[in-house]
Design a protein around this motif. Structure first.
Motif, PDB file in Angstrom:
ATOM      1  N   GLU A 323       0.823  -1.199   0.000  1.00  0.00           N
ATOM      2  CA  GLU A 323       0.000   0.000   0.000  1.00  0.00           C
ATOM      3  C   GLU A 323       0.863   1.257   0.000  1.00  0.00           C
ATOM      4  OE1 GLU A 323      -2.973  -0.043  -0.641  1.00  0.00           O
ATOM      5  OE2 GLU A 323      -4.216  -1.347   0.592  1.00  0.00           O
ATOM      6  N   PRO A 324       0.445   2.287  -0.731  1.00  0.00           N
ATOM      7  CA  PRO A 324       1.110   3.582  -0.575  1.00  0.00           C
ATOM      8  C   PRO A 324       0.768   4.159   0.794  1.00  0.00           C
ATOM      9  CG  PRO A 324      -0.804   3.792  -2.006  1.00  0.00           C
ATOM     10  CD  PRO A 324      -0.649   2.324  -1.703  1.00  0.00           C
ATOM     11  N   ARG A 332       3.552   3.682  -4.453  1.00  0.00           N
ATOM     12  CA  ARG A 332       3.268   2.272  -4.175  1.00  0.00           C
ATOM     13  C   ARG A 332       4.451   1.399  -4.568  1.00  0.00           C
ATOM     14  NH1 ARG A 332      -1.390  -0.682  -3.508  1.00  0.00           N
ATOM     15  NH2 ARG A 332      -2.750   0.969  -4.305  1.00  0.00           N
ATOM     16  N   GLN A 333       4.903   0.540  -3.656  1.00  0.00           N
ATOM     17  CA  GLN A 333       5.934  -0.452  -3.938  1.00  0.00           C
ATOM     18  C   GLN A 333       5.289  -1.763  -4.378  1.00  0.00           C
ATOM     19  OE1 GLN A 333       9.788  -0.749  -3.387  1.00  0.00           O
ATOM     20  NE2 GLN A 333       9.014  -2.237  -4.874  1.00  0.00           N
ATOM     21  N   VAL A 334       5.740  -2.298  -5.502  1.00  0.00           N
ATOM     22  CA  VAL A 334       5.296  -3.590  -5.998  1.00  0.00           C
ATOM     23  C   VAL A 334       6.524  -4.486  -6.138  1.00  0.00           C
ATOM     24  CG1 VAL A 334       4.250  -4.826  -7.935  1.00  0.00           C
ATOM     25  CG2 VAL A 334       3.295  -2.623  -7.198  1.00  0.00           C
ATOM     26  N   VAL A 335       6.449  -5.703  -5.626  1.00  0.00           N
ATOM     27  CA  VAL A 335       7.522  -6.681  -5.762  1.00  0.00           C
ATOM     28  C   VAL A 335       7.012  -7.811  -6.646  1.00  0.00           C
ATOM     29  CG1 VAL A 335       9.081  -8.271  -4.574  1.00  0.00           C
ATOM     30  CG2 VAL A 335       8.445  -6.095  -3.483  1.00  0.00           C
ATOM     31  N   CYS A 336       7.736  -8.091  -7.724  1.00  0.00           N
ATOM     32  CA  CYS A 336       7.332  -9.141  -8.663  1.00  0.00           C
ATOM     33  C   CYS A 336       8.571  -9.912  -9.075  1.00  0.00           C
ATOM     34  CB  CYS A 336       6.644  -8.512  -9.877  1.00  0.00           C
ATOM     35  SG  CYS A 336       5.979  -9.716 -11.052  1.00  0.00           S
ATOM     36  N   HIS A 351       4.829  -4.604   6.439  1.00  0.00           N
ATOM     37  CA  HIS A 351       4.436  -3.386   5.734  1.00  0.00           C
ATOM     38  C   HIS A 351       3.025  -3.558   5.170  1.00  0.00           C
ATOM     39  CE1 HIS A 351       8.484  -1.950   6.193  1.00  0.00           C
ATOM     40  NE2 HIS A 351       8.970  -3.019   5.588  1.00  0.00           N
ATOM     41  N   PRO A 352       2.196  -2.522   5.227  1.00  0.00           N
ATOM     42  CA  PRO A 352       0.811  -2.648   4.755  1.00  0.00           C
ATOM     43  C   PRO A 352       0.749  -3.133   3.310  1.00  0.00           C
ATOM     44  CG  PRO A 352       1.123  -0.571   5.924  1.00  0.00           C
ATOM     45  CD  PRO A 352       2.480  -1.167   5.751  1.00  0.00           C
ATOM     46  N   ALA A 353      -0.094  -4.113   3.066  1.00  0.00           N
ATOM     47  CA  ALA A 353      -0.179  -4.725   1.740  1.00  0.00           C
ATOM     48  C   ALA A 353      -1.623  -4.815   1.290  1.00  0.00           C
ATOM     49  CB  ALA A 353       0.457  -6.110   1.749  1.00  0.00           C
ATOM     50  N   ALA A 354      -1.851  -4.516   0.021  1.00  0.00           N
ATOM     51  CA  ALA A 354      -3.159  -4.768  -0.575  1.00  0.00           C
ATOM     52  C   ALA A 354      -3.321  -6.257  -0.850  1.00  0.00           C
ATOM     53  CB  ALA A 354      -3.298  -3.970  -1.871  1.00  0.00           C
ATOM     54  N   TRP A 355      -2.215  -6.909  -1.206  1.00  0.00           N
ATOM     55  CA  TRP A 355      -2.216  -8.355  -1.487  1.00  0.00           C
ATOM     56  C   TRP A 355      -0.783  -8.819  -1.561  1.00  0.00           C
ATOM     57  CZ3 TRP A 355      -0.102 -11.082  -5.635  1.00  0.00           C
ATOM     58  CH2 TRP A 355      -0.492 -12.429  -5.741  1.00  0.00           C
ATOM     59  N   GLN A 356      -0.519 -10.069  -1.147  1.00  0.00           N
ATOM     60  CA  GLN A 356       0.824 -10.613  -1.258  1.00  0.00           C
ATOM     61  C   GLN A 356       0.774 -12.137  -1.256  1.00  0.00           C
ATOM     62  OE1 GLN A 356       3.034  -8.846   1.964  1.00  0.00           O
ATOM     63  NE2 GLN A 356       1.482  -9.330   3.490  1.00  0.00           N
ATOM     64  N   ASN A 357       1.755 -12.730  -1.922  1.00  0.00           N
ATOM     65  CA  ASN A 357       1.829 -14.177  -2.035  1.00  0.00           C
ATOM     66  C   ASN A 357       3.297 -14.571  -1.955  1.00  0.00           C
ATOM     67  OD1 ASN A 357       2.259 -16.776  -3.539  1.00  0.00           O
ATOM     68  ND2 ASN A 357       0.037 -16.707  -3.753  1.00  0.00           N
ATOM     69  N   PHE A 358       3.626 -15.477  -1.040  1.00  0.00           N
ATOM     70  CA  PHE A 358       5.013 -15.848  -0.789  1.00  0.00           C
ATOM     71  C   PHE A 358       5.319 -17.289  -1.181  1.00  0.00           C
ATOM     72  CE2 PHE A 358       3.807 -12.460   2.083  1.00  0.00           C
ATOM     73  CZ  PHE A 358       4.849 -11.556   1.928  1.00  0.00           C
ATOM     74  N   ALA A 359       4.408 -17.929  -1.902  1.00  0.00           N
ATOM     75  CA  ALA A 359       4.593 -19.349  -2.207  1.00  0.00           C
ATOM     76  C   ALA A 359       4.519 -19.694  -3.684  1.00  0.00           C
ATOM     77  CB  ALA A 359       3.546 -20.179  -1.446  1.00  0.00           C
TER      78      ALA A 359
END
Length: 407
Positions: A323-324, A332-336, A351-359
């Protein structure tokens, strides 16, 4: 720059901790700003000890030539053209991948799934967020690994790819160390022979469309700021001529851009909930000029935050749409970075996230119109080579417009 060798507040703090640190440091003064560009550092603490990275294990080439701040779209003869008009949905659609260059089954599966989505969405541009050639980068500008780990997997995604350097692309003796930045010049040179690979220099910008840009991409080289070993070549020191020039170029380019939306693309993230952590404390290190990315943190906060709408990064083999916040000045930070590798399935920071996936493996599609900026995140089943739309985030007001409202 950080001439006094002091460390800003730890990178991996919660938003409330970050704001409280700023308020405490003000000692009764006005509260820290929460919009626009991130203010100057507060509550710095003295550097404790020497650089954990120590000396590099090999003597690197010295006297490298200064990198030009390229803005040209010229490339190989017959290079795939940049889109000059929106697709049928009225958007510029951009494929986003990162940490892809393994040449193994997972990379091929993600690329195959992305190819189907690209056709359906009318994608006209792609981004590669570094670690393009595992594990050590190419040995020359005509290394066969360019074919095995980029061209062949991405066959059919026939668009220009905006490429940035990753730590594995610039390995020294230690794979992934980022200890020999000069190796990145081989990837710049390769752009002269590839129809897909666009890297006119180690850092550069691309406005889209060229004449009257709706969005502009600013590709940067984060490696000398974040290497796992100390740089021996003075040209690539964190405060050497190359990094000073790049920082000044980015500052000037963001100021001069006429684009409604501004996107910085890099390998190392500013904020990150994956195991590598955030700039300023990468992999748990918080001392010295290297390894922790302390001066990359400084650059992001002083040059990028509150001015760019997005930071797109890889490095962590995860998918995150953060999230910003006040801390990021609305950026906004995006990690891809899950286009060929994945991680341990859990968040390491908050850190606040709109969505995240670690798998899961996956990729993203950025869609840009005058009215909105949309991020679609896809996970990929490697066995079936199928993508699933897992999340969608939309932004309707550019950071610059929001800053004016709150000014």
């Amino acid at each position: 720059m950080c001439e006094d060798e002091l460390i800003p507040p730890q990178a991996d703090m919660t938003e409330s901790q970050w704001l409280r640190t700023g308020s405490d440091a003000a000692a009764g003064g006005p509260p820290m700003r929460t919009t626009g560009r991130v203010p100057q550092f507060v509550n710095r603490r003295t550097l404790l000890g020497g650089a954990v990275a120590g000396a590099a294990l090999a003597v690197l080439p010295t006297g490298a030539q200064s990198s030009a701040s390229a803005r040209s779209r010229t490339g190989a003869a017959g290079a795939f053209p940049f889109p000059e008009h929106p697709n049928g949905n009225g958007e510029f659609a951009v494929l986003v991948t990162g940490d892809a260059g393994t040449g193994d089954e997972a990379q091929y599966a993600v690329a195959a799934a992305a190819r189907d989505v690209c056709r359906a969405e009318g994608v006209g541009l792609a981004v590669g967020l570094g670690d393009n050639i595992y594990e050590n980068g190419p040995e020359s500008d005509h290394d066969t690994e360019f074919q095995d780990k980029f061209e062949k997997p991405n066959n059919g995604i026939d668009v220009p790819w905006l490429m940035v350097l990753g730590n594995h692309d610039c390995s020294g003796l230690i794979p992934g160390s980022g200890g020999d930045p000069s190796r990145g010049d081989r990837e710049v040179a390769y752009a002269a022979t590839s129809r897909r690979w666009h890297m006119p220099d180690r850092y550069y910008s691309v406005p889209l469309p060229a004449g009257d840009p709706l969005v502009e991409f600013f590709a940067i080289d984060t490696i000398p700021w974040s290497s796992y070993v100390a740089q021996l070549d003075p040209h690539y020191w964190w405060n050497g001529p190359y990094m000073r020039e790049q920082r000044q170029w980015l500052d000037d380019a963001l100021s001069a851009s006429r684009a409604r939306w501004k996107v910085v693309i890099s390998h190392h993230p500013y904020l990150n909930n994956g195991k590598h952590g955030s700039a300023g404390s990468y992999d748990g290190f918080e001392i010295g000029n290297y390894t922790s990315g302390i001066h990359l943190k400084e650059m992001y906060e002083e040059v990028v935050c509150g001015r760019a709408d997005l930071i797109l990064s890889g490095h962590d083999h995860t998918l995150q749409v953060l999230e910003p916040t006040a801390r990021t000045g609305g950026t906004r930070q995006v990690v891809c970075g899950a286009s060929a590798k994945t991680e341990d399935g859990k968040a390491h920071f908050g850190h606040p996230a709109a969505w995240q996936n670690f798998a899961d493996h996956g990729f993203m599609v950025l869609k840009v119109s005058g009215a909105r900026l949309t991020i679609d995140a896809y996970t990929v089943d490697v066995a079936t080579r199928k993508a699933t739309l897992a999340h969608r985030t939309r932004t309707t007001a550019p950071v610059a417009a929001r800053a004016r409202v709150h000014a």
